[in-house]
Scaffold this active site. Structure first.
Site, PDB file in Angstrom:
ATOM      1  N   HIS A  63       1.057  -1.288  -0.010  1.00 45.01           N
ATOM      2  CA  HIS A  63       0.025  -0.003  -0.248  1.00 45.01           C
ATOM      3  C   HIS A  63       0.988   1.213  -0.001  1.00 45.01           C
ATOM      4  CE1 HIS A  63       0.195   1.012   4.241  1.00 45.01           C
ATOM      5  NE2 HIS A  63       0.395  -0.327   4.604  1.00 45.01           N
ATOM      6  N   ASP A  65      -0.205   4.479   0.728  1.00 41.68           N
ATOM      7  CA  ASP A  65      -0.946   5.518   1.848  1.00 41.68           C
ATOM      8  C   ASP A  65      -0.234   5.465   3.123  1.00 41.68           C
ATOM      9  OD1 ASP A  65      -2.413   3.051   2.251  1.00 41.68           O
ATOM     10  OD2 ASP A  65      -3.935   4.204   3.185  1.00 41.68           O
ATOM     11  N   GLU A 121      -5.200   1.662   2.533  1.00 42.93           N
ATOM     12  CA  GLU A 121      -5.236   0.523   3.312  1.00 42.93           C
ATOM     13  C   GLU A 121      -5.277   0.907   4.865  1.00 42.93           C
ATOM     14  OE1 GLU A 121      -3.273  -2.266   5.886  1.00 42.93           O
ATOM     15  OE2 GLU A 121      -2.688  -0.170   5.649  1.00 42.93           O
ATOM     16  N   GLU A 145       3.984  -5.829   3.998  1.00 41.53           N
ATOM     17  CA  GLU A 145       3.789  -5.262   5.423  1.00 41.53           C
ATOM     18  C   GLU A 145       5.036  -5.599   5.990  1.00 41.53           C
ATOM     19  OE1 GLU A 145       1.739  -3.377   6.739  1.00 41.53           O
ATOM     20  OE2 GLU A 145      -0.096  -3.504   5.440  1.00 41.53           O
TER      21      GLU A 145
END
Length: 359
Positions: A63, A65, A121, A145
């Site tokens: 992601h 953001d 996200e 992640e």
């Protein structure tokens, strides 16, 4: 890969709060287009790049953001990148892009690699992941992640957010009865007791309910008094969000009755935990050892886009990326670029092994 660090520093230097990812999406699209990807920005604002043309499909979903909080972007003398998003999770996303850009022809003949820089996200919407999971049908999934370059994350807890309001007629405090705030706090205590009693006493934190009071307040206008709160729940695999919703509702209704109560729920995410032994995890473990590391498996008490896509992507899945997740959302968010380099090398080797059966 040459240029991998520059890619990351550039991405971290572009602010990209949830819903404001357009500039970084364009930068990532342009980088991918310049490095052999068929790249575009899709209907959800995701930066998407595809390399390879083989029969297998590998989705690498990260992601773009970040949460709020400005951290001046700099690389210090120790080679550590400071900046919002360096760990959560532009480091992981850029490692995906750099690794796929470095894949050998043998891997590109064996599979299609779909890199997705997702929007929102960090927002309850998970807009980018929800769009992507309907557009692609992968055989393997990597979620971007931070796990540490030697770690593999196999699961994330579920989530539910409850917003509670209690409204009652005003009364003199010398009289009998309880206030709206009394009812609210009594209901919250019942929720805490339910959470503490869920499951087996010896269970680890991943298999227990975590209940957190995120906001609380009260007030009145002389005629009516009102109390309100926001409660966050982290849910184990054994508890679906709708079951937690029912338990919270029953806890509050038992105190003051439903006629005084307003309850709304959001953020429904089901916990997910993937198996530790499959072709994807084996390839990653071999690659980590090849870089001199010791593979470790993890489960996380937070949520990620892994929770979102699990329903439509029931395939071997793991989350991987450089960095210490304890630095997520903190003022000290930072990423050691040497660790980032190792993660790129691990991903390049693992993806090649996964689709070709060799380095």
């Amino acid at each position: 890969m040459k240029g991998a660090r520059e890619l990351l520093v550039r991405a971290v230097s572009i602010p990209s709060l949830s819903g404001q990812e357009g500039e970084v999406a364009a930068a990532l699209r342009d980088w991918m287009a310049a490095h052999g990807f068929d790249a575009c920005i899709d209907g959800a604002g995701n930066a998407v790049g595809v390399r390879g043309g083989g029969p297998l499909t590998v989705a690498l979903l990260g992601h773009m953001d970040t949460v709020p909080g400005h951290i001046p972007v700099q690389v210090d003398e120790a080679g550590v990148l400071h900046g919002r998003g360096s760990v959560d999770a532009k480091g992981s996303l850029c490692a995906f892009l750099a690794a796929v850009a470095a894949l050998p022809d043998s891997a590109l003949r064996a599979a299609r690699f779909v890199c997705i820089g997702a929007t929102e996200e960090e927002a309850p919407s998970s807009r980018g992941a929800r769009h992507a999971m309907r557009e692609h049908r992968p055989d393997f999934v990597l979620i971007g992640e931070p796990s540490g370059w030697e770690g593999l994350t196999l699961g994330y807890k579920g989530r539910l957010v409850a917003r509670v309001g209690v409204t009652k007629d005003n009364f003199h405090s010398a009289g009998e009865g309880g206030s709206a705030a009394d009812d609210l706090t009594a209901g919250w205590q019942r929720v805490r007791e339910w959470a503490a009693g869920f499951g087996k006493a010896e269970a680890g934190i991943f298999d227990r309910v975590q209940a957190t009071l995120q906001e609380i307040g009260s007030g009145g206008d002389g005629l009516t008094q009102r109390a309100w709160a926001t409660i966050g729940l982290r849910l184990p695999p054994a508890l679906a969000p709708f079951e937690a919703e029912l338990a919270v509702r029953q806890a509050f209704e038992a105190v003051g009755g439903p006629e005084h109560l307003e309850l709304t729920f959001s953020g429904h995410e089901t916990a997910v935990r993937h198996p530790k032994d499959n072709a994807l995890t084996r390839a990653l473990r071999v690659a980590i050892r090849g870089e001199g590391g010791t593979p470790t498996f993890k489960v996380k008490t937070g949520t990620s886009d892994m929770n979102v896509v699990a329903e439509l992507w029931p395939v071997p899945t793991a989350a991987y990326g450089p960095g210490d997740s304890a630095l997520d959302h903190t003022p000290g968010e930072r990423l050691d670029l040497a660790e980032y380099d190792r993660a790129v090398a691990v991903l390049t080797a693992a993806l090649t092994r996964l689709v070709t059966g060799s380095h």
